[in-house]
Design a protein around this motif. Structure first.
Motif, PDB file in Angstrom:
ATOM      1  N   ASN A 135      54.673  43.854  39.490  1.00 35.48           N
ATOM      2  CA  ASN A 135      55.363  43.639  40.711  1.00 35.48           C
ATOM      3  C   ASN A 135      54.699  43.323  41.882  1.00 35.48           C
ATOM      4  O   ASN A 135      54.934  42.548  42.471  1.00 35.48           O
ATOM      5  CB  ASN A 135      56.368  44.766  40.779  1.00 35.48           C
ATOM      6  CG  ASN A 135      57.545  45.015  39.425  1.00 35.48           C
ATOM      7  OD1 ASN A 135      57.499  44.133  38.714  1.00 35.48           O
ATOM      8  ND2 ASN A 135      57.611  46.342  39.210  1.00 35.48           N
ATOM      9  N   VAL A 136      53.745  43.974  42.193  1.00 33.86           N
ATOM     10  CA  VAL A 136      52.830  43.968  43.334  1.00 33.86           C
ATOM     11  C   VAL A 136      52.281  42.673  43.320  1.00 33.86           C
ATOM     12  O   VAL A 136      52.034  41.936  44.381  1.00 33.86           O
ATOM     13  CB  VAL A 136      51.786  45.069  43.373  1.00 33.86           C
ATOM     14  CG1 VAL A 136      50.804  44.924  44.645  1.00 33.86           C
ATOM     15  CG2 VAL A 136      52.539  46.559  43.830  1.00 33.86           C
ATOM     16  N   LEU A 137      51.557  42.386  42.178  1.00 31.60           N
ATOM     17  CA  LEU A 137      50.820  41.094  42.142  1.00 31.60           C
ATOM     18  C   LEU A 137      51.956  39.824  42.534  1.00 31.60           C
ATOM     19  O   LEU A 137      51.480  38.896  43.228  1.00 31.60           O
ATOM     20  CB  LEU A 137      50.232  40.831  40.784  1.00 31.60           C
ATOM     21  CG  LEU A 137      49.350  39.679  40.418  1.00 31.60           C
ATOM     22  CD1 LEU A 137      48.200  39.389  41.187  1.00 31.60           C
ATOM     23  CD2 LEU A 137      49.233  39.364  38.938  1.00 31.60           C
ATOM     24  N   HIS A 181      51.178  34.321  49.123  1.00 28.69           N
ATOM     25  CA  HIS A 181      50.357  33.486  49.297  1.00 28.69           C
ATOM     26  C   HIS A 181      50.875  31.956  48.995  1.00 28.69           C
ATOM     27  O   HIS A 181      50.557  30.839  49.954  1.00 28.69           O
ATOM     28  CB  HIS A 181      49.205  33.730  47.843  1.00 28.69           C
ATOM     29  CG  HIS A 181      47.949  32.583  47.852  1.00 28.69           C
ATOM     30  ND1 HIS A 181      46.985  32.649  48.679  1.00 28.69           N
ATOM     31  CD2 HIS A 181      48.036  31.664  46.852  1.00 28.69           C
ATOM     32  CE1 HIS A 181      46.220  31.872  48.266  1.00 28.69           C
ATOM     33  NE2 HIS A 181      46.616  31.161  47.177  1.00 28.69           N
ATOM     34  N   LEU A 182      51.851  31.675  48.222  1.00 28.92           N
ATOM     35  CA  LEU A 182      52.477  30.364  47.860  1.00 28.92           C
ATOM     36  C   LEU A 182      53.310  29.953  49.188  1.00 28.92           C
ATOM     37  O   LEU A 182      53.234  28.801  49.561  1.00 28.92           O
ATOM     38  CB  LEU A 182      53.175  30.285  46.696  1.00 28.92           C
ATOM     39  CG  LEU A 182      52.138  30.395  45.556  1.00 28.92           C
ATOM     40  CD1 LEU A 182      53.256  30.706  44.333  1.00 28.92           C
ATOM     41  CD2 LEU A 182      51.537  29.230  45.093  1.00 28.92           C
ATOM     42  N   VAL A 183      53.913  30.975  49.715  1.00 33.60           N
ATOM     43  CA  VAL A 183      55.014  30.507  50.943  1.00 33.60           C
ATOM     44  C   VAL A 183      53.917  30.122  51.883  1.00 33.60           C
ATOM     45  O   VAL A 183      54.326  29.197  52.739  1.00 33.60           O
ATOM     46  CB  VAL A 183      55.601  31.888  51.470  1.00 33.60           C
ATOM     47  CG1 VAL A 183      56.314  31.705  52.525  1.00 33.60           C
ATOM     48  CG2 VAL A 183      56.956  32.210  50.288  1.00 33.60           C
ATOM     49  N   VAL A 212      46.802  29.949  42.928  1.00 33.43           N
ATOM     50  CA  VAL A 212      47.026  31.290  42.754  1.00 33.43           C
ATOM     51  C   VAL A 212      45.753  31.845  42.597  1.00 33.43           C
ATOM     52  O   VAL A 212      45.087  31.514  41.650  1.00 33.43           O
ATOM     53  CB  VAL A 212      47.977  31.407  41.200  1.00 33.43           C
ATOM     54  CG1 VAL A 212      48.130  33.001  41.205  1.00 33.43           C
ATOM     55  CG2 VAL A 212      49.328  30.667  41.710  1.00 33.43           C
ATOM     56  N   PHE A 213      45.674  32.823  43.218  1.00 33.93           N
ATOM     57  CA  PHE A 213      44.257  33.586  43.472  1.00 33.93           C
ATOM     58  C   PHE A 213      44.192  34.477  42.011  1.00 33.93           C
ATOM     59  O   PHE A 213      45.077  34.893  41.360  1.00 33.93           O
ATOM     60  CB  PHE A 213      44.173  34.603  44.372  1.00 33.93           C
ATOM     61  CG  PHE A 213      45.260  35.360  44.670  1.00 33.93           C
ATOM     62  CD1 PHE A 213      45.363  36.480  44.015  1.00 33.93           C
ATOM     63  CD2 PHE A 213      46.389  35.184  45.505  1.00 33.93           C
ATOM     64  CE1 PHE A 213      46.568  37.371  43.905  1.00 33.93           C
ATOM     65  CE2 PHE A 213      47.469  35.980  45.678  1.00 33.93           C
ATOM     66  CZ  PHE A 213      47.695  36.983  44.936  1.00 33.93           C
ATOM     67  N   ILE A 214      42.906  34.314  41.650  1.00 36.68           N
ATOM     68  CA  ILE A 214      42.338  35.118  40.204  1.00 36.68           C
ATOM     69  C   ILE A 214      41.279  36.016  40.447  1.00 36.68           C
ATOM     70  O   ILE A 214      40.960  36.847  39.797  1.00 36.68           O
ATOM     71  CB  ILE A 214      41.974  34.286  39.096  1.00 36.68           C
ATOM     72  CG1 ILE A 214      41.059  33.194  39.524  1.00 36.68           C
ATOM     73  CG2 ILE A 214      43.567  33.794  38.882  1.00 36.68           C
ATOM     74  CD1 ILE A 214      40.242  32.469  38.202  1.00 36.68           C
ATOM     75  N   GLY A 215      40.595  35.995  41.801  1.00 35.88           N
ATOM     76  CA  GLY A 215      39.609  36.664  42.108  1.00 35.88           C
ATOM     77  C   GLY A 215      39.309  36.803  43.362  1.00 35.88           C
ATOM     78  O   GLY A 215      39.739  35.893  44.145  1.00 35.88           O
TER      79      GLY A 215
END
Length: 185
Positions: free
Chosen positions: A110-112, A119-121, A132-135
């Motif tokens: 949920n937090v992610l 981030h996308l907004v 989309v961030f992964i690291g």
């Protein structure tokens, strides 16, 4: 877990666990997840948690993000975050040290998703191609991300148009080039 990204992530995760066992003579350990309920937890002594990555069956999704943004996420992004529960994994890509983000439990999902939505907004407002961030890296103004259109893995400067360096053409190539880093808690 038949998606190629799921398989590559499982392979890196196994290398990460092996590096911990060989260098620290223990399972991966974290202080950041003390007290959290997760299928990953092997031991929790109240000060640190020893954990192992656990495959998710069925695979998780990011439907709240897709619905909230009216956007279909690249399948590699969904496979990366939906394949397993795991603690964050320290790694090195060439000379860049990073923390590979993961979901530790359902609460993290949920937090992610809320963080990805934010981030996308911001990206939509700036009129930049969605990622989309992964690291995470040491420089808090930068993240490792996946381009939602191409699937390329990027080193991205947050909030700045055009500040993206391609690290790998796809997530599988990126994961295959990562080296586990053992950072004892």
């Amino acid at each position: 877990m038949n998606h190629p990204v799921s398989k590559a992530l499982a392979l890196f995760s196994a290398q990460f666990v092996k590096a911990w066992e060989e260098q620290a003579h223990t399972l991966p350990t974290s202080i950041d997840v003390v007290g959290l309920s997760s299928p990953c937890v092997q031991t929790d002594d109240g000060e640190k948690v020893m954990w192992l990555p656990v495959s998710r069956e069925p695979m998780g999704n990011l439907s709240a993000v897709e619905k909230g943004m009216e956007l279909v996420l690249h399948e590699d992004i969904v496979a990366f975050y939906g394949s397993q529960f795991s603690g964050y994994m320290a790694a090195k890509w060439q000379e860049t040290e990073l923390m590979l983000l993961q979901m530790f439990c359902e609460e993290d999902a949920n937090v992610l998703q809320e963080n990805i939505l934010g981030h996308l907004v911001t990206q939509r407002r700036l009129k930049v191609t969605p990622t989309v961030f992964i690291g995470a890296v040491d420089d808090e103004s930068k993240v490792i991300s996946i381009c939602n259109l191409t699937g390329q893995v990027l080193l991205e400067t947050l909030g700045r148009k055009g500040h993206r360096e391609v690290l790998a053409n796809d997530m599988i190539a990126f994961l295959q080039q990562l080296e586990p880093v053992v950072e004892e808690a």
